[in-house]
Design a protein around this motif. Structure first.
Motif, PDB file in Angstrom:
ATOM      1  N   ILE A  28       0.873  -1.173   0.000  1.00 46.88           N
ATOM      2  CA  ILE A  28       0.000   0.000   0.000  1.00 46.88           C
ATOM      3  C   ILE A  28       0.906   1.217   0.000  1.00 46.88           C
ATOM      4  N   ASP A  29       0.867   1.967  -1.078  1.00 43.49           N
ATOM      5  CA  ASP A  29       1.767   3.103  -1.246  1.00 43.49           C
ATOM      6  C   ASP A  29       1.018   4.410  -1.019  1.00 43.49           C
ATOM      7  N   GLU A  30       1.656   5.308  -0.284  1.00 45.11           N
ATOM      8  CA  GLU A  30       1.152   6.670  -0.063  1.00 45.11           C
ATOM      9  C   GLU A  30      -0.145   6.728   0.744  1.00 45.11           C
ATOM     10  N   LEU A  31      -0.267   5.881   1.754  1.00 48.39           N
ATOM     11  CA  LEU A  31      -1.433   5.977   2.641  1.00 48.39           C
ATOM     12  C   LEU A  31      -1.437   7.355   3.286  1.00 48.39           C
ATOM     13  N   GLY A  32      -2.564   8.010   3.256  1.00 50.77           N
ATOM     14  CA  GLY A  32      -2.663   9.332   3.851  1.00 50.77           C
ATOM     15  C   GLY A  32      -2.559  10.460   2.855  1.00 50.77           C
ATOM     16  N   TYR A  33      -2.211  10.119   1.622  1.00 49.44           N
ATOM     17  CA  TYR A  33      -2.169  11.150   0.586  1.00 49.44           C
ATOM     18  C   TYR A  33      -3.563  11.743   0.425  1.00 49.44           C
ATOM     19  N   LEU A  34      -4.575  10.877   0.471  1.00 49.68           N
ATOM     20  CA  LEU A  34      -5.966  11.300   0.453  1.00 49.68           C
ATOM     21  C   LEU A  34      -6.632  10.807   1.729  1.00 49.68           C
ATOM     22  N   GLU A  35      -7.563  11.597   2.243  1.00 48.71           N
ATOM     23  CA  GLU A  35      -8.298  11.164   3.427  1.00 48.71           C
ATOM     24  C   GLU A  35      -9.189   9.983   3.057  1.00 48.71           C
ATOM     25  N   VAL A  36      -9.470   9.170   4.043  1.00 48.94           N
ATOM     26  CA  VAL A  36     -10.294   7.981   3.859  1.00 48.94           C
ATOM     27  C   VAL A  36     -11.587   8.199   4.636  1.00 48.94           C
ATOM     28  N   THR A  60       3.553   2.445   2.835  1.00 50.98           N
ATOM     29  CA  THR A  60       4.324   3.683   2.866  1.00 50.98           C
ATOM     30  C   THR A  60       3.382   4.839   3.137  1.00 50.98           C
ATOM     31  N   THR A  61       3.878   5.807   3.873  1.00 51.01           N
ATOM     32  CA  THR A  61       3.114   7.003   4.184  1.00 51.01           C
ATOM     33  C   THR A  61       4.082   8.099   4.580  1.00 51.01           C
ATOM     34  N   ASN A  62       3.663   9.317   4.403  1.00 52.13           N
ATOM     35  CA  ASN A  62       4.482  10.427   4.891  1.00 52.13           C
ATOM     36  C   ASN A  62       3.842  11.049   6.133  1.00 52.13           C
ATOM     37  N   LYS A  63       2.853  10.367   6.678  1.00 49.15           N
ATOM     38  CA  LYS A  63       2.152  10.853   7.868  1.00 49.15           C
ATOM     39  C   LYS A  63       2.641  10.126   9.119  1.00 49.15           C
ATOM     40  N   PRO A  64       2.940  10.882  10.174  1.00 48.82           N
ATOM     41  CA  PRO A  64       3.311  10.219  11.428  1.00 48.82           C
ATOM     42  C   PRO A  64       2.094   9.503  12.029  1.00 48.82           C
ATOM     43  N   PHE A  65       2.356   8.528  12.858  1.00 45.49           N
ATOM     44  CA  PHE A  65       1.276   7.748  13.453  1.00 45.49           C
ATOM     45  C   PHE A  65       0.260   8.622  14.180  1.00 45.49           C
ATOM     46  N   GLU A  66       0.728   9.707  14.758  1.00 40.71           N
ATOM     47  CA  GLU A  66      -0.166  10.605  15.504  1.00 40.71           C
ATOM     48  C   GLU A  66      -1.241  11.222  14.617  1.00 40.71           C
ATOM     49  N   GLU A  67      -1.024  11.252  13.314  1.00 36.55           N
ATOM     50  CA  GLU A  67      -1.989  11.867  12.389  1.00 36.55           C
ATOM     51  C   GLU A  67      -2.896  10.852  11.703  1.00 36.55           C
ATOM     52  N   TRP A  68      -2.779   9.595  12.051  1.00 39.84           N
ATOM     53  CA  TRP A  68      -3.588   8.588  11.386  1.00 39.84           C
ATOM     54  C   TRP A  68      -5.076   8.728  11.699  1.00 39.84           C
ATOM     55  N   ASP A  87       2.242  -4.451  15.438  1.00 41.02           N
ATOM     56  CA  ASP A  87       2.589  -5.656  16.182  1.00 41.02           C
ATOM     57  C   ASP A  87       3.352  -6.595  15.252  1.00 41.02           C
ATOM     58  N   HIS A  88       4.494  -7.093  15.673  1.00 45.24           N
ATOM     59  CA  HIS A  88       5.332  -8.006  14.867  1.00 45.24           C
ATOM     60  C   HIS A  88       5.779  -7.370  13.551  1.00 45.24           C
ATOM     61  N   ASN A  89       6.205  -6.125  13.589  1.00 45.26           N
ATOM     62  CA  ASN A  89       6.595  -5.478  12.341  1.00 45.26           C
ATOM     63  C   ASN A  89       8.028  -4.999  12.379  1.00 45.26           C
ATOM     64  N   TYR A  90       8.449  -4.447  11.279  1.00 46.27           N
ATOM     65  CA  TYR A  90       9.778  -3.867  11.128  1.00 46.27           C
ATOM     66  C   TYR A  90       9.633  -2.471  10.529  1.00 46.27           C
ATOM     67  N   PRO A  91       9.314  -1.472  11.348  1.00 50.14           N
ATOM     68  CA  PRO A  91       9.113  -0.129  10.774  1.00 50.14           C
ATOM     69  C   PRO A  91      10.437   0.513  10.370  1.00 50.14           C
ATOM     70  N   PHE A  92      10.410   1.193   9.259  1.00 46.18           N
ATOM     71  CA  PHE A  92      11.541   1.981   8.795  1.00 46.18           C
ATOM     72  C   PHE A  92      11.080   3.427   8.769  1.00 46.18           C
ATOM     73  N   LEU A  93      11.504   4.195   9.747  1.00 44.56           N
ATOM     74  CA  LEU A  93      11.108   5.590   9.828  1.00 44.56           C
ATOM     75  C   LEU A  93      12.212   6.430   9.217  1.00 44.56           C
TER      76      LEU A  93
END
Length: 114
Positions: A28-36, A60-68, A87-93
């Protein structure tokens, strides 16, 4: 999101989510580019929940978790989605300017010198 909404409208959401839950990797690329909207947020939660601890998601997203909460229009749904994704992930910030913008600025600087 559009496909999830389309499947929901045609009363085939259960089958569609089941189909997506069998795919080994969803990107999923660019989550947060458009509101859902809230309906799509709920459907996305169903998909993430169905895949939770079974199959992989790269997001991928350019939004911090606080803005989800703003992305999904609901802090509770956003929190539930994040709970499963983190949970059980490998985030790359990654911080700093985007690679595309960095290359653009380099090109502009080169053009100024010429």
């Amino acid at each position: 999101m559009t496909e999830l909404i389309r499947a929901n409208i045609s009363a085939k959401i259960a089958e569609y989510v089941e189909l997506l839950s069998r795919i080994d990797l969803i990107i999923i690329d660019e989550l947060g580019y458009l509101e859902v909207n809230k309906s799509a947020s709920s459907l996305f939660f169903k998909l993430v929940s169905k895949r939770y601890e079974k199959k992989s998601i790269i997001l991928t997203t350019n939004k911090p978790f606080e803005e989800w909460g703003e992305i999904f229009g609901d802090d509770v749904v956003a929190s539930a989605i994040l709970d499963r994704l983190l949970d059980h992930n490998y985030p790359f910030l990654i911080t700093g300017k985007s690679y595309r913008m960095k290359e653009l600025f380099k090109k502009i600087e080169r053009d100024k010198k010429d």
